[in-house]
Write a protein that holds these residues in place. Sequence first.
Motif, PDB file in Angstrom:
ATOM      1  N   GLY A  67       0.823  -1.218   0.000  1.00  0.00           N
ATOM      2  CA  GLY A  67       0.000   0.000   0.000  1.00  0.00           C
ATOM      3  C   GLY A  67       0.849   1.257   0.000  1.00  0.00           C
ATOM      4  O   GLY A  67       0.565   2.219  -0.729  1.00  0.00           O
ATOM      5  N   ASN A  68       1.904   1.237   0.798  1.00  0.00           N
ATOM      6  CA  ASN A  68       2.749   2.433   0.894  1.00  0.00           C
ATOM      7  C   ASN A  68       3.546   2.679  -0.387  1.00  0.00           C
ATOM      8  O   ASN A  68       3.923   3.809  -0.681  1.00  0.00           O
ATOM      9  CB  ASN A  68       3.681   2.339   2.105  1.00  0.00           C
ATOM     10  CG  ASN A  68       4.516   1.067   2.100  1.00  0.00           C
ATOM     11  OD1 ASN A  68       4.321   0.194   1.251  1.00  0.00           O
ATOM     12  ND2 ASN A  68       5.442   0.958   3.050  1.00  0.00           N
ATOM     13  N   LEU A  69       3.766   1.624  -1.163  1.00  0.00           N
ATOM     14  CA  LEU A  69       4.557   1.802  -2.387  1.00  0.00           C
ATOM     15  C   LEU A  69       3.717   2.415  -3.507  1.00  0.00           C
ATOM     16  O   LEU A  69       4.209   3.216  -4.299  1.00  0.00           O
ATOM     17  CB  LEU A  69       5.139   0.455  -2.832  1.00  0.00           C
ATOM     18  CG  LEU A  69       6.065  -0.175  -1.780  1.00  0.00           C
ATOM     19  CD1 LEU A  69       6.525  -1.554  -2.222  1.00  0.00           C
ATOM     20  CD2 LEU A  69       7.269   0.720  -1.506  1.00  0.00           C
ATOM     21  N   TYR A  70       2.443   2.014  -3.544  1.00  0.00           N
ATOM     22  CA  TYR A  70       1.530   2.706  -4.467  1.00  0.00           C
ATOM     23  C   TYR A  70       1.386   4.159  -4.017  1.00  0.00           C
ATOM     24  O   TYR A  70       1.397   5.087  -4.823  1.00  0.00           O
ATOM     25  CB  TYR A  70       0.151   2.038  -4.475  1.00  0.00           C
ATOM     26  CG  TYR A  70       0.110   0.701  -5.186  1.00  0.00           C
ATOM     27  CD1 TYR A  70       0.193   0.634  -6.573  1.00  0.00           C
ATOM     28  CD2 TYR A  70      -0.033  -0.487  -4.479  1.00  0.00           C
ATOM     29  CE1 TYR A  70       0.130  -0.582  -7.231  1.00  0.00           C
ATOM     30  CE2 TYR A  70      -0.089  -1.711  -5.126  1.00  0.00           C
ATOM     31  CZ  TYR A  70      -0.008  -1.758  -6.509  1.00  0.00           C
ATOM     32  OH  TYR A  70      -0.067  -2.945  -7.163  1.00  0.00           O
ATOM     33  N   ARG A  79       7.784   0.477  -8.120  1.00  0.00           N
ATOM     34  CA  ARG A  79       9.042  -0.247  -8.054  1.00  0.00           C
ATOM     35  C   ARG A  79       9.601  -0.006  -6.675  1.00  0.00           C
ATOM     36  O   ARG A  79       9.446   1.081  -6.110  1.00  0.00           O
ATOM     37  CB  ARG A  79      10.013   0.279  -9.120  1.00  0.00           C
ATOM     38  CG  ARG A  79       9.755  -0.341 -10.486  1.00  0.00           C
ATOM     39  CD  ARG A  79      10.783   0.113 -11.503  1.00  0.00           C
ATOM     40  NE  ARG A  79      10.820   1.577 -11.532  1.00  0.00           N
ATOM     41  CZ  ARG A  79      11.214   2.269 -12.592  1.00  0.00           C
ATOM     42  NH1 ARG A  79      11.601   1.652 -13.684  1.00  0.00           N
ATOM     43  NH2 ARG A  79      11.254   3.582 -12.558  1.00  0.00           N
ATOM     44  N   MET A  80      10.262  -1.000  -6.144  1.00  0.00           N
ATOM     45  CA  MET A  80      10.812  -0.872  -4.796  1.00  0.00           C
ATOM     46  C   MET A  80      11.730   0.353  -4.713  1.00  0.00           C
ATOM     47  O   MET A  80      11.761   1.050  -3.710  1.00  0.00           O
ATOM     48  CB  MET A  80      11.581  -2.160  -4.475  1.00  0.00           C
ATOM     49  CG  MET A  80      11.713  -2.444  -3.006  1.00  0.00           C
ATOM     50  SD  MET A  80      10.099  -2.530  -2.205  1.00  0.00           S
ATOM     51  CE  MET A  80      10.619  -2.278  -0.522  1.00  0.00           C
ATOM     52  N   GLU A  81      12.458   0.598  -5.834  1.00  0.00           N
ATOM     53  CA  GLU A  81      13.462   1.658  -5.774  1.00  0.00           C
ATOM     54  C   GLU A  81      12.926   3.017  -6.260  1.00  0.00           C
ATOM     55  O   GLU A  81      13.697   3.904  -6.614  1.00  0.00           O
ATOM     56  CB  GLU A  81      14.708   1.244  -6.563  1.00  0.00           C
ATOM     57  CG  GLU A  81      14.518   1.050  -8.064  1.00  0.00           C
ATOM     58  CD  GLU A  81      13.934  -0.315  -8.470  1.00  0.00           C
ATOM     59  OE1 GLU A  81      13.443  -1.056  -7.594  1.00  0.00           O
ATOM     60  OE2 GLU A  81      13.937  -0.617  -9.680  1.00  0.00           O
ATOM     61  N   ASP A  82      11.606   3.182  -6.265  1.00  0.00           N
ATOM     62  CA  ASP A  82      11.034   4.469  -6.692  1.00  0.00           C
ATOM     63  C   ASP A  82      11.634   5.632  -5.908  1.00  0.00           C
ATOM     64  O   ASP A  82      12.016   5.486  -4.751  1.00  0.00           O
ATOM     65  CB  ASP A  82       9.512   4.463  -6.475  1.00  0.00           C
ATOM     66  CG  ASP A  82       8.776   3.886  -7.664  1.00  0.00           C
ATOM     67  OD1 ASP A  82       9.353   3.851  -8.762  1.00  0.00           O
ATOM     68  OD2 ASP A  82       7.616   3.461  -7.478  1.00  0.00           O
ATOM     69  N   ASP A  83      11.609   6.787  -6.560  1.00  0.00           N
ATOM     70  CA  ASP A  83      12.187   7.990  -5.975  1.00  0.00           C
ATOM     71  C   ASP A  83      11.535   8.356  -4.633  1.00  0.00           C
ATOM     72  O   ASP A  83      10.327   8.319  -4.492  1.00  0.00           O
ATOM     73  CB  ASP A  83      11.984   9.143  -6.960  1.00  0.00           C
ATOM     74  CG  ASP A  83      12.475  10.449  -6.411  1.00  0.00           C
ATOM     75  OD1 ASP A  83      13.683  10.542  -6.127  1.00  0.00           O
ATOM     76  OD2 ASP A  83      11.648  11.371  -6.227  1.00  0.00           O
ATOM     77  N   GLN A  84      12.368   8.672  -3.662  1.00  0.00           N
ATOM     78  CA  GLN A  84      11.844   9.122  -2.364  1.00  0.00           C
ATOM     79  C   GLN A  84      12.393  10.492  -2.011  1.00  0.00           C
ATOM     80  O   GLN A  84      12.237  10.949  -0.882  1.00  0.00           O
ATOM     81  CB  GLN A  84      12.270   8.167  -1.254  1.00  0.00           C
ATOM     82  CG  GLN A  84      11.910   6.727  -1.459  1.00  0.00           C
ATOM     83  CD  GLN A  84      11.746   5.989  -0.149  1.00  0.00           C
ATOM     84  OE1 GLN A  84      10.646   5.619   0.217  1.00  0.00           O
ATOM     85  NE2 GLN A  84      12.833   5.808   0.587  1.00  0.00           N
ATOM     86  N   SER A  85      13.048  11.127  -2.971  1.00  0.00           N
ATOM     87  CA  SER A  85      13.727  12.384  -2.631  1.00  0.00           C
ATOM     88  C   SER A  85      12.741  13.474  -2.218  1.00  0.00           C
ATOM     89  O   SER A  85      13.123  14.446  -1.591  1.00  0.00           O
ATOM     90  CB  SER A  85      14.557  12.853  -3.823  1.00  0.00           C
ATOM     91  OG  SER A  85      13.696  13.086  -4.915  1.00  0.00           O
ATOM     92  N   PHE A  86      11.471  13.300  -2.572  1.00  0.00           N
ATOM     93  CA  PHE A  86      10.475  14.315  -2.193  1.00  0.00           C
ATOM     94  C   PHE A  86      10.120  14.232  -0.713  1.00  0.00           C
ATOM     95  O   PHE A  86       9.477  15.119  -0.170  1.00  0.00           O
ATOM     96  CB  PHE A  86       9.214  14.129  -3.043  1.00  0.00           C
ATOM     97  CG  PHE A  86       8.422  12.888  -2.684  1.00  0.00           C
ATOM     98  CD1 PHE A  86       7.356  12.980  -1.807  1.00  0.00           C
ATOM     99  CD2 PHE A  86       8.758  11.639  -3.206  1.00  0.00           C
ATOM    100  CE1 PHE A  86       6.624  11.842  -1.470  1.00  0.00           C
ATOM    101  CE2 PHE A  86       8.040  10.515  -2.875  1.00  0.00           C
ATOM    102  CZ  PHE A  86       6.970  10.597  -1.995  1.00  0.00           C
TER     103      PHE A  86
END
Lengths: 153, 331, 340
Positions: free
Chosen positions: A87-90, B320-327
């Motif tokens: 859920g948190n990844l979406y 994707r697990m490695e999606d951007d989190q810089s925000f």
Amino acid sequence: MTKETNEKMSGDGWEPRIIAFLCNWCSYAGADLAGVSRIQYPPNVRVIRVPCSGRINPLFIVKALQTGADGVLVSGCHPGDCHYISGNLYARRKFALLKSLLEYVGIEPQRVHFSWVSAAEGARFAEILGKVIDSVRSVGPANKMIKKFEEVA
Amino acid sequence: MNQVEETLRQEVAKLLEDGTIDVFVGHEAASLPLKTSPCFVRSPKEVDRLVWNRICTSNLATYLPQLFKRPVGLKGEWTPPKVGVVAKGCDSRSIVGLIKEKQIPRDRLFIIGVGCEGMIDRHSVGRALGVVGLADAKVDGNSVQVIGTDGREKRIDIADVLAASCRECQHREAVLSNLTVGEAPSSAPEVSHYANVAEFESKSPQERWEHWVGELSRCIRCYACRQACPNCYCEECFAEETAPKWLGVTTDLSDVFVFHLGRAFHQAGRCVDCGACVAACPQGIDLRLLNQKINKDVEELFEAQVSLSLEEAEALSSFRMEDDQSFMTEP
Amino acid sequence: MLEMTLDKSKVQEFLRLLGQNRRLFAPVKDRMGTKFSEVADPSLVCLDGLNTNLSLKEVVFPQWETLYTFEEDQANEVKLAAQETLLFGARPCDARALELLDRVFTWEGIDDPYYLRRREKTCVVALACNTPGEACFCSSVGGSPVGEVGADALAFDLGKQLYLRALTERGEALLKEASTLTEKATEEDKQAVQQAAAEAEKQLQPVPIPEDLAALKESFDAEIWEDLGQKCLGCGTCAYVCPTCHCFDITDETKKGVGRRVRSWDSCAFSLFTLHGSGHNPRTTQAARYRQRVLHKFLYCPENFGEAFCVGCGRCITNCPAGLDLRAVLERLGSLAKVT
């Protein structure tokens, strides 16, 4: 400008009002842990518990800003720890776009915050909250999106 | 009559005759110059209504979901119709999106793809005329001869009045079709993609805010943008929901902001930049500037393109697990 | 009645003078042609456009307004004062629309105070049309490019000068305020006006309007509505740009124990327009909704108010994103009536 905003702007008494959407399984428990561990954190935050950060409709955030919140914090489980697996990844994708969109239309990025806080991170929750409050304080009371109820004659 | 139009009519007549389709959705001439209207052809005798020209601006995908809805109050068996449709690149991408979102069934659709060199934006022609109306117009090759209601004539290069979304279009052929009519379009010109968004991003926050205050104070809440949009098929829009009530019915800026931010966000990862919202807006608001921002982010952050194939998952229904989190303030 | 001319070089001065004691609304340039808006600087006024893209009904019937406010169980009235207002350069169709709206908001002796407070303070100087716009058909629906209905004074553009004719006492008083800038109209001017009027009326293409109400009633189940309904996108553009559409919705907005009751424009093209609280919707199809719009204007309004609620301004035609044309619809309805 409303009377209320005027007061907030003029006096030294203004304190940011922050809405925090916390997921039930991690961040809410983290906030709870901060409480039972007697870790002090400022009282500017109004917590709304949601089942998962994936439950957060981006409109919740927009609506909070419309109805008078000076800032919003959204917090969920760390990636990989979601009670509902992903859920948190979406949610992360939605939040990345929303944060960018709000900034794009000219709303201060200092008002909208996202974090991951686990149930074990009580101290970290208090720390993040401190940062969020400082950040919101740095841009003053919200005045852009707020719906005003002035008399129209 | 041009070659594409002629072939299109022949093909549609065949499809209707042999029962491949029950109804064909195309464009027909409208009464005003440089305007077309959607057209629903149910008999081979009517195919001459169909036109194909540089003003087939509407995105016909918008009209498809309603055809597959069971008529209200109908009792007994009902089989959804077999529907044919003519599709430019943008229409076809909207169709792909609608199929993936289960609003229309692929197996009951017959898509005739047509290459598209870009459509004329009527608002731009209006702007070229100034304060007078458009009495008559004739498209002639790469230019259009217009006559204003003041009697003055003017020749305008089509390139100067192309819809903004067509100018930046990268998909001039249908991405999904059963049949293609006409020649392949010339290759898309080199345009700096998202130039308008990048330019807008470079402005100061105050300038950006003031721009939207100016634009959105023009909004009259007629919902033409929403109704013309193929993605806006919700039975009840968040703008009109009463429980919860997301926003008021007024043109107070705050309400208008919530509406347009909400609507733009509902298009996130779904908008094919067909320009239907811009063409429909009676107030000439450039809503693309909002939607294209999200498209740009989707492309940059998630390396995703919207609705190019039936197989690929859309940006917001995947991760994707490695999606951007810089925000994030504290990832 | 008073007839005078105003040199066009003096129009700005004229408007500045009249705008001193009242709000001044006039057409100004806009990205969509012209728009009717409040002007502080008369140099912005543009009288060369035809119809403004939006109608001027907003001035007397705003898109939304607060009817009253409330706190818990106490309601507070809103102040109903309105300022004197001059609408300058309204086209005759728009002026006539005001007269039609008056009938609605005073229907059967019930006055709408919210509408009337503004309307009663509104003075209209209409500007006759020399050439029709792309979708104009005022003369087919009982109007005229040089019509006087709903206006307090009528102006004609004679090239170098504006000819002004007072039509009501209010209009006469208004024009007298600026008498230092105007001259008495000569016989020559009056002849020029007559010629311009004849010229203007000649240019309009007639549209056959179905006037046989019984036949219109018969059209209720006609196939034409299905045909039009499938094209109609269901947006509110036609209703919102229309100078005579007047349907509104009333909603409450609340916030922490206080609130207000708001009236706002609504459109019969919206699917939620007729949605009942029970969930039932008597107009299930866009065909039924499109039919409502046309029959309301050309059947129900004639029955209730004695006249069709269309002034032929053509805005719904130029702005329809689906390319629907009311003139063509009327023509089809007319031929339908003849057959049956």
